[in-house]
Design a protein around this motif. Sequence first.
Motif, short mmCIF file in Angstrom:
data_model
loop_
_atom_site.label_atom_id
_atom_site.label_comp_id
_atom_site.label_asym_id
_atom_site.label_seq_id
_atom_site.Cartn_x
_atom_site.Cartn_y
_atom_site.Cartn_z
N ASP A 119 -8.01 37.58 -37.94
CA ASP A 119 -8.68 38.86 -38.19
C ASP A 119 -10.09 38.78 -37.60
O ASP A 119 -11.03 38.32 -38.25
CB ASP A 119 -8.74 39.13 -39.69
CG ASP A 119 -9.19 40.54 -40.00
OD1 ASP A 119 -9.83 41.15 -39.13
OD2 ASP A 119 -8.90 41.03 -41.10
N ARG A 145 -2.77 41.81 -39.63
CA ARG A 145 -2.10 42.79 -40.47
C ARG A 145 -0.79 43.22 -39.81
O ARG A 145 -0.72 43.43 -38.60
CB ARG A 145 -3.02 43.99 -40.69
CG ARG A 145 -2.54 44.98 -41.72
CD ARG A 145 -3.58 46.06 -41.94
NE ARG A 145 -4.86 45.51 -42.35
CZ ARG A 145 -5.93 46.24 -42.58
NH1 ARG A 145 -5.89 47.55 -42.41
NH2 ARG A 145 -7.06 45.68 -42.95
N ARG A 202 -5.68 44.65 -47.64
CA ARG A 202 -4.42 43.99 -47.31
C ARG A 202 -3.33 44.38 -48.31
O ARG A 202 -2.16 44.52 -47.94
CB ARG A 202 -4.61 42.47 -47.29
CG ARG A 202 -5.31 41.95 -46.04
CD ARG A 202 -4.54 42.36 -44.79
NE ARG A 202 -5.17 41.92 -43.58
CZ ARG A 202 -4.82 40.81 -42.91
NH1 ARG A 202 -3.86 40.03 -43.39
NH2 ARG A 202 -5.41 40.48 -41.80
N SER A 242 -2.09 47.78 -47.35
CA SER A 242 -1.23 47.69 -46.17
C SER A 242 0.15 47.14 -46.52
O SER A 242 1.18 47.66 -46.06
CB SER A 242 -1.90 46.79 -45.12
OG SER A 242 -1.06 46.59 -44.01
N GLU A 243 0.18 46.11 -47.35
CA GLU A 243 1.46 45.50 -47.71
C GLU A 243 2.29 46.44 -48.58
O GLU A 243 3.51 46.53 -48.43
CB GLU A 243 1.23 44.18 -48.44
CG GLU A 243 2.49 43.39 -48.68
CD GLU A 243 2.23 41.98 -49.13
OE1 GLU A 243 3.18 41.32 -49.60
OE2 GLU A 243 1.07 41.52 -49.02
#
Length: 260
Positions: A2, A70, A207, A210-211
Amino acid sequence: MDFASLIGIFSGISLIISAIFLAGDIRSFVNVPGMMIVLGGTMAATLLTFTFREVAAAFRAAAFAFTKDREDPNAAVETMIRICNVGRKKGLLELANLEPDSDFLKKACGLIADGSQEEEVRAALRTEIDSLKMRHFAVQDVFKKMGAYAPAFGMLGTLIGLVQMLSKLADPSAIGPAMAVALLTTFYGSLLSTMIFLPIAGKLKTRTISEVMQLEIMLEGSIAVMKGSNPLMIYEALSSFIPLRDRLPLEKMDVRQGAA
């Protein structure tokens, strides 16, 4: 990797250090007792709040969030369309033989192949998503608490330094070191909180979002596969989770029948 996170951390620290160099001597900002108060106190309070396993898991999660890219939600849409093609051509029982990378998706395929009802599949997968949110919240909470503890121990160090300074007013040579502890502990606490702990908590939260979006795509895609929806309908439904500027057109997706 990242790179945005790395750029943020290094640029922030570099600007602070550069400002210190331009204004004076960086050695004036190094105080071992102050570091001991802030770092030691923050870690001690964190271990009092959480178990050692929870703290270790939080740091592992932070390392994972900063080192792994990601996942692209378009890839999840592609996977669900491929699974749809398998189900339409070979039957839903064939989904039990698929070996997707995601344990969540593997569970969904197993439930569908077993002939579970829509409500049962949705409830089972929703429980998985809710459990993931709770686990991730616990990890984020570790760094949120550290972000709150660090400034508090900085203020505690300031009080210690002021007490030491006031108790040694008769000795001018002792006033300087005591005043350094008083000021630098507040600086250390604020720096750790605003540059390290709270940004890490924020990174983990993004995160998680996003997940969760990935899992929501898989959940709704699984239900659509159960209903026998065609690939175009599945694409239109699942692509709604993705911002318009980031959506990959269906004709550019690799949705050929194969392993999910």
